[in-house]
Design a protein around this motif. Sequence first.
Motif, mmCIF file in Angstrom:
data_model
loop_
_atom_site.group_PDB
_atom_site.id
_atom_site.type_symbol
_atom_site.label_atom_id
_atom_site.label_comp_id
_atom_site.label_asym_id
_atom_site.label_seq_id
_atom_site.Cartn_x
_atom_site.Cartn_y
_atom_site.Cartn_z
ATOM 1 N N VAL A 181 0.840 -1.195 0.000
ATOM 2 C CA VAL A 181 0.000 0.000 0.000
ATOM 3 C C VAL A 181 0.879 1.250 0.000
ATOM 4 O O VAL A 181 0.663 2.187 -0.781
ATOM 5 C CB VAL A 181 -0.940 0.002 1.230
ATOM 6 C CG1 VAL A 181 -1.612 1.361 1.371
ATOM 7 C CG2 VAL A 181 -1.977 -1.086 1.096
ATOM 8 N N LEU B 105 -5.604 1.287 -4.186
ATOM 9 C CA LEU B 105 -5.571 1.925 -2.869
ATOM 10 C C LEU B 105 -6.969 2.002 -2.277
ATOM 11 O O LEU B 105 -7.167 1.783 -1.078
ATOM 12 C CB LEU B 105 -4.961 3.326 -2.985
ATOM 13 C CG LEU B 105 -3.447 3.328 -3.125
ATOM 14 C CD1 LEU B 105 -2.950 4.715 -3.484
ATOM 15 C CD2 LEU B 105 -2.803 2.861 -1.818
ATOM 16 N N SER C 40 -7.621 -1.189 -0.927
ATOM 17 C CA SER C 40 -6.881 -1.389 0.329
ATOM 18 C C SER C 40 -7.610 -0.702 1.465
ATOM 19 O O SER C 40 -7.696 -1.226 2.590
ATOM 20 C CB SER C 40 -5.478 -0.792 0.221
ATOM 21 O OG SER C 40 -4.869 -1.247 -0.939
ATOM 22 N N GLY C 41 -8.126 0.496 1.179
ATOM 23 C CA GLY C 41 -8.878 1.226 2.201
ATOM 24 C C GLY C 41 -10.117 0.444 2.599
ATOM 25 O O GLY C 41 -10.400 0.267 3.788
ATOM 26 N N ASN D 224 -4.915 5.754 6.947
ATOM 27 C CA ASN D 224 -5.817 5.855 5.796
ATOM 28 C C ASN D 224 -6.495 4.529 5.485
ATOM 29 O O ASN D 224 -7.546 4.496 4.865
ATOM 30 C CB ASN D 224 -5.043 6.331 4.566
ATOM 31 C CG ASN D 224 -5.100 7.843 4.435
ATOM 32 O OD1 ASN D 224 -6.118 8.449 4.754
ATOM 33 N ND2 ASN D 224 -4.016 8.443 3.984
ATOM 34 N N GLN D 225 -5.869 3.427 5.885
ATOM 35 C CA GLN D 225 -6.425 2.120 5.543
ATOM 36 C C GLN D 225 -7.047 1.448 6.767
ATOM 37 O O GLN D 225 -6.832 0.271 7.014
ATOM 38 C CB GLN D 225 -5.347 1.230 4.935
ATOM 39 C CG GLN D 225 -5.056 1.504 3.478
ATOM 40 C CD GLN D 225 -4.207 2.733 3.227
ATOM 41 O OE1 GLN D 225 -3.466 3.171 4.111
ATOM 42 N NE2 GLN D 225 -4.336 3.319 2.056
ATOM 43 N N SER E 284 -12.128 8.415 -0.211
ATOM 44 C CA SER E 284 -12.683 7.087 -0.474
ATOM 45 C C SER E 284 -14.202 7.129 -0.479
ATOM 46 O O SER E 284 -14.837 7.995 0.126
ATOM 47 C CB SER E 284 -12.203 6.108 0.602
ATOM 48 O OG SER E 284 -12.902 6.359 1.801
#
Lengths: 924, 397
Positions: free
Chosen positions: A219, A743, A746-747, B84-85, B123
């Motif tokens: 990541v 990404l 991944s989030g 962030n993840q 996101s």
Amino acid sequence: MRLLSLALRDFRGVRDRIVRFPALGTTVVVGDNEVGKSSLVEAFGLVFDLPDDSKSTRIRDIQPVGQDVGPEVTVELTLGNRELSYTKRWLKNRSTELAVVEADGRRRSWTGREAHNEAERLFRQHVDPVLWQTLMVSQGQSLVLPTPADAEPLITAVTAESGTPVDGASMPLVTAVEHEYLRYWTRGGRATGDFARSEKAVATAELTAAQALKAMEEVQQDIRRAERLTLDLQDVTGRLTDHLTSVEELRERKKATDEILLRRDSVRHRAETARARLENHTRTRVERERLLDEAERFAKIDAELAERRSDAETVARTAVESVHAAEAALAEVVELKDARRTDVQEAERQVSELMDRAELDRLLGQQAELVDVRARIAAAGTVLDRIKVDDALVVALESARAEVVEARAALAAGVPEVSVRRLGAEPVELSGTGLDGGAREVPSELGFDESAEVLVSGELVVGVPGQVEVTVRAGGEAATLRSRVDEAVRREKDLLKKAGVKDVAAARELLRKADTATAELHEARRTERTLTTGGDPGERIAVLTARLGVGADDDVEAEEGGGKQPAVEGVPGQMSLFEEFASPHDTLDFEDFEVPVSAPDDLAGAQRALEEARDALAEVERLLGDAEFAAAQARKAADEDRSEAQQARARSELAGERLAAAVEALEAARDLLDDDAVSAAEAEATGEVEAVLEELAAVQEQADAAGADQIAGELTDALAVAARLQGERDTLRDALRTTEGRLEQSGRDGLATRRDLAELELAGVRAEHDSLQRRAEAARRVHETLSRHRAEAQTKYSEPLQSRIESLGRSVYGPSFRVWLDDDLAVAERELDGARLPVEALSTGAQEQLAIITRLAISHLVSTGESSVPVIFDDALGWSDKARLRDMGALLGRAGDHGQIIILTCMPDRYEYVPKATFIKLDA
Amino acid sequence: MGVGVCWVARLSAGQVSVLTAMDDSITFLHSSDWQLGMMRRFLGPDGQARWGQARLDAVARIGEVAAATGAAFVVVTGDVFEHNQVERQTILRACEALKRIPVPVVLLPGNHDALEPGSLWTSAQWQAHQPEQVTVLTGTEPLEIAPGVEIVGAPWRSRRPLSDPAAPGYADLTPAEPGTTRILLAHGQLTSLSGGMSDVPTIDQAALEAAVADGRLQYVGLGDRHSTTRVTDRIWFSGTQEVTSPEEDAPGNVLKVTVGAGEIEVEPVRVGAWHMVDHRVELFDEESLTALEDWFAELPEKERTYVRLAGDGSLALPLLSRLDAMIDAQGEVFASVERWAKFWTVRPAPDAADLDALQLSGPARAAMEELRQALAGGDEGAGAALSLMHRLARDAG
């Protein structure tokens, strides 16, 4: 514990029986098979193990078959200082009664379950189960060696005996340590249980954490990639925008210049048309010029070739003549050459002849010398033949002379020497025999004053005639002496005669002459050999004379006849080789012999003539070569010239044809358009072209000023760049979108949380594992340390038991008997007479004996304590021989001194050697 | 209302200027470093769950404080999320907690939740659930959050900024219009406080002070430092809403900021419920052990307290057993009690009397003696073994 009595009723096959045992000493209970010996042991066990209400099959088994009765057992025994009487009846009319008499005489009794519990308690309190199991040997177990290490009373006993501190409290600790150890480790030392699981859990968690971490690292990489891509994208987009602006500008400019280009194209087209027309006219003119030129050229060529043809033919003719001349010259030279060769041959013949003659001269000289030498040989031979004296003969002569002298001397000494002298005028005559006057003859008469001295070996008569005669006679030996002298003289004379000389000196002279002649002979023979080395000169002479052809046979004979003379001279009778050739013409003088030559008769002159002739020949030969070469050249030149002439003719004819064709073509063209018209048309077209080109130049100038031609290219390039930039931008945008998509995912997957959780989990299981590991290591450490110390201690414990077993064993096996115990205090090895063997390797009998000895030893060790128990053998010593039985019997008897030994057997004779034993016979 | 506890006593710099004229003043709350989704290894699964919830509860309590104090809005200066993840649950629960704040909320991306590619803020998960009154500062353009109140911010666009992370927020600003209150939200360490240890560029304090002095900024709300810290009257670190480490000085507060004409009042209000404590003890006898027991006993809110023990000294085997048992038991009572491995050097000190008391003899005694001597010789493993054997012997006896 001591067993006092055991009573069985309705117990298996036993209806009712009571057996009493002495509290101390050895008791042998004898009974046939099935009589119930083993039931005694079984009954003792059951009475303490099972309450009266037990439904165990062990109880069912002891009920007599087919009888609905309750088996009953009564046992009387001591435990500690108490005496117990304990009766139990199972199945039917179940009951339990226990009566205890304490040491102080107090008596207590229990019944039912209480009785069972109290009995069990007391039994447990006083009887160590391990020791009891060890010392009670059931049927068929007598071979099993006891392993009594956990028998508390034994440990106590050996501890007391070995002086090692009592380890009473340690047994539960040992168990606890063992238990703790086995929580973490297998006996083999591998991790087990929670500990092993924890190791696996750590590995799993590590893997998970590593994977989660890796995912997060990816990541991070994606984030960095996306950042980079964003920057790149911005950059490319900016550049693209700028670029597109410039593309637009280019488009505008192009639009403006397109008009000029259009015009230029039109003019250019016209120019091309005009140029094409001009080219056409020019082509016509050039063609016409070519035709004219060709006609002219061919005419000239034709003339030239005709001339060349006539020249060539002239040359060819001349060449033929030259050939003839050359061949004639050649013939002359050949003739000359033949003449010269004849000259040379003649000269050579002369030289050869002269040389032969010279050779012949030499040979003749040689021949003459040879004749002379041979004459000398013959002369020397003659001399030698005549001389008969040789060295031996001379020696013989000298010896004979000496003998004569010697004999004479002897005679002179041995006979009267008479001297006679004439004194007077009267003759004196001497006669007689055997007279020797020495060197002189004895004169028959003496002159005046002459005297003679005579040796008289016979008889000398000296007389003067008429006056006197005297006779002198020699003595007896004189005759002998006389004969010796005569003999010597005679021999000397013979020798002299044989030698042909008159005396020895002459013989010597002759011998010297012979030597000289021999030397001469040798020298002459050597010379002869030298002269005849090259063969007989005669043959050579014959050949040469034949070759010379001059002097016919006559001449040769004459010559040879001439040569013969000196050879034979002075050697008459000597047959010469040359005599055969002797001829009547021997008067012919050699000097008359002449070779009739016309050329110079000296060799040098002849050779010179030869050289000259040869030079002349060589000169002629050279001339011949030249002439031949000249002839060949002339012939070749003639051939060439002829060929040339032929070619010239062919070419000339061809040229004539071509000229005719050219003239024809020219005429045809002129019929179409005459020469002047052609030039005029071309000039007109040229003017047209120049005008259009001028116009085109003007337009081009305009286009150049506007940069019209470059703009299109620039625009194309710019568009290509734009396309490339767009492509780049699209690629970057796609890559960025892909990365961002990843990404985003991944989030959504919460990869960071996953990683944190995985690390948390890992830390947790690691902490747990560390804790377990610490505990496991501690457990192992304790276990290891304690085990080591126990093992050490047990080694010490084992000493008392070992020495007890050995002391008992030596009474059976003798003083060499030794044993070694293992950690469990079991006998591991036995040594006898120096042979040490593991017990498994021993014979069955020996194993059984060792088992009994060990039990007796244990019993002996614990006998002093309250914990002692009876030693019970149910049928033992089945494998021992008579001798051993005696020793073992004695041992069993002695063992009775320290405790209660009970032996159950159906073979009482095995135990007949047990001293002081009580025998109890059981009947069926 | 669990917000009744509002204490400032523990603040190192609790200056409070009293506003004289409150007419045209504005009150708002300043918080930071919520770090939702953070994990704490030392808490264990149960403690982790409860502590995680407590961090959300504290956010909700900020809403209560806002309501109680009449704050016009709330600003959070960075690191709202731990990463962030973070997992979906964390985002959704954060959104729920934010909804319970009744006033507008302005969030600033910090280093943990930077506005980088793949950022949580862009996101779908966040954007689909972002509460209406919540604004995320994604640019440096001023945001008028209320009439006369302008918020400028310097969101982190990468975890590795190349220069002063606060500068983009105010570099191009001119002094505020008269009557306008301008608030800068920034995240990062101050050069003066980081001690030069920071591996990312720090915030230039002098420049900030200059911007405050010349009237470009009326308040600077900073994040990243978990302890509530006054830098100047107008420059503050709010600190985290709920403690995250024993090293933090004054965590668990939200700042109530009131800005008026030329004046400012900043008041820390406690919203955290957890405690993380380091405790250093020296253990050598029974008395010291008892003192430790007493210390444990006196701590309040044990179930929300993490204790990290640093220990030194040596104890007899029975005392060591007792210490182990005590820590074990307190571990059940407290959220977590940990020996601080780096500073834990309590050794067993067996004496002959201890061993005699066990009445061991023979090999057992010899084994123990051997272990005791090994320990005396510095063999750490022997100490654990000895303790174990001691316990086993005692229990077996």
